[in-house]
Design a protein around this motif. Structure first.
Motif, PDB file in Angstrom:
ATOM      1  N   THR A   1      -4.553 -14.526  -2.467  1.00  0.00           N
ATOM      2  CA  THR A   1      -3.493 -14.022  -2.794  1.00  0.00           C
ATOM      3  C   THR A   1      -4.345 -13.244  -3.335  1.00  0.00           C
ATOM      4  OG1 THR A   1      -2.601 -16.024  -2.600  1.00  0.00           O
ATOM      5  CG2 THR A   1      -1.487 -13.865  -3.974  1.00  0.00           C
ATOM      6  N   LEU A   2      -5.464 -13.220  -4.401  1.00  0.00           N
ATOM      7  CA  LEU A   2      -6.767 -12.688  -5.322  1.00  0.00           C
ATOM      8  C   LEU A   2      -7.227 -11.388  -4.425  1.00  0.00           C
ATOM      9  CD1 LEU A   2      -6.951 -11.498  -7.430  1.00  0.00           C
ATOM     10  CD2 LEU A   2      -9.067 -13.491  -7.419  1.00  0.00           C
ATOM     11  N   ALA A   3      -7.891 -12.106  -3.367  1.00  0.00           N
ATOM     12  CA  ALA A   3      -8.506 -10.114  -2.791  1.00  0.00           C
ATOM     13  C   ALA A   3      -7.440  -9.872  -1.872  1.00  0.00           C
ATOM     14  CB  ALA A   3      -9.351 -11.724  -0.956  1.00  0.00           C
ATOM     15  N   ILE A   4      -6.469 -10.287  -1.336  1.00  0.00           N
ATOM     16  CA  ILE A   4      -5.245  -9.482  -0.813  1.00  0.00           C
ATOM     17  C   ILE A   4      -5.016  -8.278  -1.796  1.00  0.00           C
ATOM     18  CG2 ILE A   4      -3.139  -9.512  -0.128  1.00  0.00           C
ATOM     19  CD1 ILE A   4      -3.229 -12.051   1.017  1.00  0.00           C
ATOM     20  N   ALA A   5      -4.558  -8.889  -3.715  1.00  0.00           N
ATOM     21  CA  ALA A   5      -4.264  -7.821  -4.301  1.00  0.00           C
ATOM     22  C   ALA A   5      -5.339  -6.565  -4.432  1.00  0.00           C
ATOM     23  CB  ALA A   5      -4.087  -8.972  -6.006  1.00  0.00           C
ATOM     24  N   ASN A   6      -6.306  -7.507  -4.771  1.00  0.00           N
ATOM     25  CA  ASN A   6      -8.060  -6.997  -4.858  1.00  0.00           C
ATOM     26  C   ASN A   6      -8.156  -5.884  -3.743  1.00  0.00           C
ATOM     27  OD1 ASN A   6      -9.559  -7.281  -6.757  1.00  0.00           O
ATOM     28  ND2 ASN A   6     -10.012  -9.166  -6.068  1.00  0.00           N
ATOM     29  N   ALA A   7      -7.815  -5.772  -2.765  1.00  0.00           N
ATOM     30  CA  ALA A   7      -7.841  -4.921  -1.047  1.00  0.00           C
ATOM     31  C   ALA A   7      -7.197  -3.505  -1.834  1.00  0.00           C
ATOM     32  CB  ALA A   7      -7.653  -5.268   0.356  1.00  0.00           C
ATOM     33  N   TYR A   8      -5.846  -4.129  -1.998  1.00  0.00           N
ATOM     34  CA  TYR A   8      -4.282  -3.138  -2.429  1.00  0.00           C
ATOM     35  C   TYR A   8      -5.173  -2.366  -3.399  1.00  0.00           C
ATOM     36  CZ  TYR A   8      -0.803  -4.828   1.157  1.00  0.00           C
ATOM     37  OH  TYR A   8      -0.263  -5.548   1.912  1.00  0.00           O
ATOM     38  N   TYR A   9      -5.496  -2.947  -4.297  1.00  0.00           N
ATOM     39  CA  TYR A   9      -5.681  -1.822  -5.277  1.00  0.00           C
ATOM     40  C   TYR A   9      -7.106  -1.123  -5.215  1.00  0.00           C
ATOM     41  CZ  TYR A   9      -8.181  -0.535 -10.178  1.00  0.00           C
ATOM     42  OH  TYR A   9      -7.986  -0.288 -10.823  1.00  0.00           O
ATOM     43  N   MET A  10      -7.968  -1.739  -3.870  1.00  0.00           N
ATOM     44  CA  MET A  10      -9.335  -1.044  -3.911  1.00  0.00           C
ATOM     45  C   MET A  10      -8.672   0.493  -3.324  1.00  0.00           C
ATOM     46  SD  MET A  10     -11.654  -1.436  -5.985  1.00  0.00           S
ATOM     47  CE  MET A  10     -13.485  -1.005  -4.730  1.00  0.00           C
ATOM     48  N   GLN A  11      -7.906   0.149  -2.671  1.00  0.00           N
ATOM     49  CA  GLN A  11      -7.164   1.444  -1.195  1.00  0.00           C
ATOM     50  C   GLN A  11      -6.212   2.235  -2.302  1.00  0.00           C
ATOM     51  OE1 GLN A  11      -4.992  -0.799   1.413  1.00  0.00           O
ATOM     52  NE2 GLN A  11      -6.292   0.230   2.902  1.00  0.00           N
TER      53      GLN A  11
ATOM     54  N   LEU B   1      -8.593  -6.325   3.972  1.00  0.00           N
ATOM     55  CA  LEU B   1      -7.201  -7.069   3.644  1.00  0.00           C
ATOM     56  C   LEU B   1      -6.543  -7.605   4.991  1.00  0.00           C
ATOM     57  CD1 LEU B   1      -4.517  -6.760   2.454  1.00  0.00           C
ATOM     58  CD2 LEU B   1      -4.185  -4.779   3.412  1.00  0.00           C
ATOM     59  N   LYS B   2      -7.080  -7.562   5.881  1.00  0.00           N
ATOM     60  CA  LYS B   2      -7.105  -8.774   7.481  1.00  0.00           C
ATOM     61  C   LYS B   2      -7.107  -9.978   7.220  1.00  0.00           C
ATOM     62  CE  LYS B   2      -6.308  -4.228  10.406  1.00  0.00           C
ATOM     63  NZ  LYS B   2      -6.892  -3.990  11.895  1.00  0.00           N
ATOM     64  N   ILE B   3      -8.760  -9.688   6.479  1.00  0.00           N
ATOM     65  CA  ILE B   3      -9.443 -11.054   6.445  1.00  0.00           C
ATOM     66  C   ILE B   3      -8.396 -11.975   5.397  1.00  0.00           C
ATOM     67  CG2 ILE B   3     -11.403 -12.542   5.993  1.00  0.00           C
ATOM     68  CD1 ILE B   3     -12.437  -9.717   7.432  1.00  0.00           C
ATOM     69  N   ALA B   4      -8.038 -11.243   4.182  1.00  0.00           N
ATOM     70  CA  ALA B   4      -7.936 -11.852   3.554  1.00  0.00           C
ATOM     71  C   ALA B   4      -6.154 -12.295   3.675  1.00  0.00           C
ATOM     72  CB  ALA B   4      -7.704 -10.993   2.104  1.00  0.00           C
ATOM     73  N   GLN B   5      -5.534 -11.880   4.334  1.00  0.00           N
ATOM     74  CA  GLN B   5      -4.155 -12.165   5.111  1.00  0.00           C
ATOM     75  C   GLN B   5      -4.096 -13.168   5.716  1.00  0.00           C
ATOM     76  OE1 GLN B   5      -3.302  -8.574   6.352  1.00  0.00           O
ATOM     77  NE2 GLN B   5      -1.527  -8.049   4.440  1.00  0.00           N
ATOM     78  N   SER B   6      -5.426 -13.079   6.539  1.00  0.00           N
ATOM     79  CA  SER B   6      -5.085 -14.681   7.755  1.00  0.00           C
ATOM     80  C   SER B   6      -5.339 -15.514   7.372  1.00  0.00           C
ATOM     81  CB  SER B   6      -6.355 -13.800   8.817  1.00  0.00           C
ATOM     82  OG  SER B   6      -7.866 -14.106   7.969  1.00  0.00           O
TER      83      SER B   6
ATOM     84  N   LEU C   1     -14.401   5.835   5.770  1.00  0.00           N
ATOM     85  CA  LEU C   1     -14.882   4.786   5.656  1.00  0.00           C
ATOM     86  C   LEU C   1     -14.518   3.654   4.598  1.00  0.00           C
ATOM     87  CD1 LEU C   1     -17.036   3.142   7.890  1.00  0.00           C
ATOM     88  CD2 LEU C   1     -18.939   4.650   6.359  1.00  0.00           C
ATOM     89  N   GLY C   2     -14.249   4.203   3.792  1.00  0.00           N
ATOM     90  CA  GLY C   2     -14.106   2.699   3.011  1.00  0.00           C
ATOM     91  C   GLY C   2     -12.779   2.922   3.484  1.00  0.00           C
ATOM     92  N   ILE C   3     -11.448   3.155   3.632  1.00  0.00           N
ATOM     93  CA  ILE C   3     -10.557   3.006   3.750  1.00  0.00           C
ATOM     94  C   ILE C   3     -10.478   1.932   4.852  1.00  0.00           C
ATOM     95  CG2 ILE C   3      -8.424   3.722   4.844  1.00  0.00           C
ATOM     96  CD1 ILE C   3      -7.994   4.164   1.896  1.00  0.00           C
ATOM     97  N   GLU C   4     -11.261   2.248   5.886  1.00  0.00           N
ATOM     98  CA  GLU C   4     -11.259   1.224   7.159  1.00  0.00           C
ATOM     99  C   GLU C   4     -11.724  -0.341   6.626  1.00  0.00           C
ATOM    100  OE1 GLU C   4     -13.842   3.037  10.305  1.00  0.00           O
ATOM    101  OE2 GLU C   4     -12.454   4.408  10.166  1.00  0.00           O
ATOM    102  N   TYR C   5     -12.873  -0.477   5.509  1.00  0.00           N
ATOM    103  CA  TYR C   5     -13.570  -1.454   5.523  1.00  0.00           C
ATOM    104  C   TYR C   5     -12.552  -2.109   4.730  1.00  0.00           C
ATOM    105  CZ  TYR C   5     -18.597  -0.272   6.290  1.00  0.00           C
ATOM    106  OH  TYR C   5     -19.503   0.194   7.700  1.00  0.00           O
ATOM    107  N   ILE C   6     -11.792  -1.704   3.607  1.00  0.00           N
ATOM    108  CA  ILE C   6     -11.007  -2.721   2.924  1.00  0.00           C
ATOM    109  C   ILE C   6      -9.568  -3.137   3.680  1.00  0.00           C
ATOM    110  CG2 ILE C   6      -8.554  -2.184   1.573  1.00  0.00           C
ATOM    111  CD1 ILE C   6     -10.873  -0.380  -0.272  1.00  0.00           C
TER     112      ILE C   6
END
Length: 85
Positions: A23-33, A14-19, A5-10
């Motif tokens: 850049t910072l939110a994208i980096a954080n999403a990859y790190y959290m995954q 990530l999709k929102i950050a990319q849209s 479920l955590g992976i699904e939320y991240i």
């Protein structure tokens, strides 16, 4: 745990950050995954893949703390899995 479920939320994050090209939110999403793949699911190859995907975004932001965290996690994964760097 609810790691999947955590992976699904991240992934949604990530999709929102990319849209919005955050850049910072994208980096954080990859790190959290990477953290969930490492600590929760023990899928180290996927964790490393996400670290590697997050590195260029982290470098682009200039967030040295995040960059340091990604490098530290990568080093930990290599150490735990005895992979060659």
């Amino acid at each position: 745990g609810k790691y999947v479920l955590g992976i699904e939320y991240i992934s949604q994050s990530l999709k929102i950050a990319q849209s919005i090209k955050d850049t910072l939110a994208i980096a954080n999403a990859y790190y959290m995954q990477s953290i969930i793949y490492t600590d929760g699911l023990k899928l180290y190859d996927l964790a490393l893949q996400n670290c590697e995907l997050g590195l260029p975004f982290s470098k682009k932001t200039g967030d040295k703390s995040l960059l340091s965290n990604i490098y530290n996690l990568m080093a930990w994964i290599y150490g735990m899995t005895n992979q060659q760097i």
